[in-house]
Design an enzyme around this catalytic site. Sequence first.
Site: not given
Ligand code: GAR
Length: 192
Positions: A106, A108, A135, A144
Amino acid sequence: MLNVAVLISGAGSNLRAFLEAAAEADYPAHVVAVGADRDAAGLAHADDFGIPSFSVPYTSYPTRAAWGEELAVQLRAWDPDLIVLSGLMRLLPDNVVAEFAPRIINTHPAYLPEFPGAHGVRDALASGATRTGASVIQVDGGVDTGPILAQERVEIEPGDTESTLHDRIKPVERRLLIDVVRRIAAGDLAFS
Ligand code: GAR
């Protein structure tokens, strides 16, 4: 070649960067499918790269477990060596973790264990911290809480908003993700 399934919820900008990396001839991973828990805009990136996609809408199932059962059916069909959660904004159900862990990772947008959960960027800003990070972790049953595979600090600048900060974190996430998957494919990063 490592066969990777990617799960998303949103715009999929990190997914797109990963698809671009995987399209390079010398990249040792191949994306076999992209799935989503809703009608995610980011599924269009899979279309652009000729990668199959599927959606298992969370709200169409009566329980998280029922959603998880169908998600597992879809994932199983692609026989992935690795599942990448790239902006999947749901906790994976126990059955999916039990079946596919430890081969689930995952990304984060924070320096875990700082600021876990769905609002990692917002929570970092609200805390008054001067730096946060990005991360890539292995997924376990928690929010997480899995082992950290790679992470890097990102400074919080005066005047940052959730949007400006997230826009600086995402390129770091992408670089870490692409590198972690490369190391997994090369056998340099052992899973336990
Ligand atoms: C990313 O920053 C990812 O790390 C986060 O969502 C965003 C997706 O962006 N995920 C979380 O926060 C999970 N807890 P994207 O759809 O533009 O790739």
